[in-house]
Design a protein around this motif. Structure first.
Motif, short mmCIF file in Angstrom:
data_model
loop_
_atom_site.label_atom_id
_atom_site.label_comp_id
_atom_site.label_asym_id
_atom_site.label_seq_id
_atom_site.Cartn_x
_atom_site.Cartn_y
_atom_site.Cartn_z
N UNK A 135 39.90 32.55 34.86
CA UNK A 135 39.98 32.82 33.42
C UNK A 135 40.20 31.53 32.63
N UNK A 136 41.05 30.66 33.14
CA UNK A 136 41.30 29.38 32.46
C UNK A 136 40.05 28.51 32.45
N UNK A 137 39.29 28.53 33.54
CA UNK A 137 38.04 27.77 33.59
C UNK A 137 37.03 28.30 32.58
N UNK A 138 36.88 29.62 32.51
CA UNK A 138 35.96 30.22 31.53
C UNK A 138 36.42 29.91 30.11
N UNK A 139 37.73 30.03 29.87
CA UNK A 139 38.28 29.73 28.55
C UNK A 139 37.99 28.29 28.15
N UNK A 140 38.21 27.37 29.06
CA UNK A 140 37.97 25.96 28.78
C UNK A 140 36.49 25.72 28.50
N UNK A 141 35.61 26.35 29.27
CA UNK A 141 34.17 26.18 29.04
C UNK A 141 33.78 26.72 27.66
N UNK A 142 34.30 27.87 27.31
CA UNK A 142 33.99 28.45 25.99
C UNK A 142 34.51 27.56 24.88
N UNK A 143 35.72 27.04 25.03
CA UNK A 143 36.26 26.14 24.01
C UNK A 143 35.40 24.89 23.86
N UNK A 144 34.95 24.32 24.97
CA UNK A 144 34.14 23.11 24.91
C UNK A 144 32.78 23.40 24.27
N UNK A 145 32.19 24.55 24.57
CA UNK A 145 30.92 24.93 23.93
C UNK A 145 31.13 25.08 22.42
N UNK A 146 32.21 25.75 22.03
CA UNK A 146 32.51 25.94 20.60
C UNK A 146 32.70 24.59 19.91
N UNK A 147 33.43 23.68 20.54
CA UNK A 147 33.65 22.36 19.95
C UNK A 147 32.34 21.58 19.83
N UNK A 148 31.45 21.78 20.79
CA UNK A 148 30.14 21.12 20.74
C UNK A 148 29.29 21.67 19.59
N UNK A 149 29.35 22.98 19.42
CA UNK A 149 28.55 23.63 18.37
C UNK A 149 29.02 23.22 16.99
N UNK A 150 30.34 23.17 16.80
CA UNK A 150 30.86 22.85 15.47
C UNK A 150 32.18 22.10 15.60
N UNK A 151 32.19 20.89 15.05
CA UNK A 151 33.43 20.11 15.09
C UNK A 151 34.36 20.51 13.94
#
Length: 119
Positions: free
Chosen positions: A63-79
């Motif tokens: 779950x932490x790995x998925x959460x981190x991946x989602x956060x990184x994708x979101x940060x990439x999409x919009x700073x």
């Protein structure tokens, strides 16, 4: 079966674990994992109890790995802050929180009676 391709995929997965271990929340999960394993060894939990403990440790880490991946994708999409991205990050974090709460409850069920019996 393409063995070199399969081995590369393992290499990338291990690199992902390395990335994950640099996250603050993952460091807390690492600490909690070590504490729970030491408690299990100290209190001699059963094979069935170990199965539950290991399964939940794995679920929290996944779950932490998925959460981190989602956060990184979101940060990439919009700073910049966006309400929808904020909700996406909150939902991903909620997934980690939910499985962590379940893990704590199972931990209490397994460990508390053994701790109380040893006092």
């Amino acid at each position: 079966m393409n063995v070199p391709k399969m081995l590369r995929s393992f290499k990338y997965a291990f690199q992902g674990i390395g990335v994950l271990l640099h996250e603050n929340n993952a460091r807390f999960h690492l600490f909690a994992t070590v504490v729970v394993i030491l408690l299990g060894l100290l209190l001699h939990i059963s094979h069935t109890e170990w199965a539950f403990v290991i399964m939940l440790i794995g679920l929290v880490w996944a779950a932490e790995a998925f959460n981190t991946a989602i956060e990184k994708i979101c940060d990439f999409i919009s700073s910049e802050y966006h309400p929808l991205i904020g909700k996406i990050k909150d939902l991903a974090a909620a997934g980690v929180l939910i499985i962590s709460i379940v893990a704590v409850i199972v931990g209490i069920i397994i460990f508390l009676p053994k701790i109380l019996a040893s006092l």
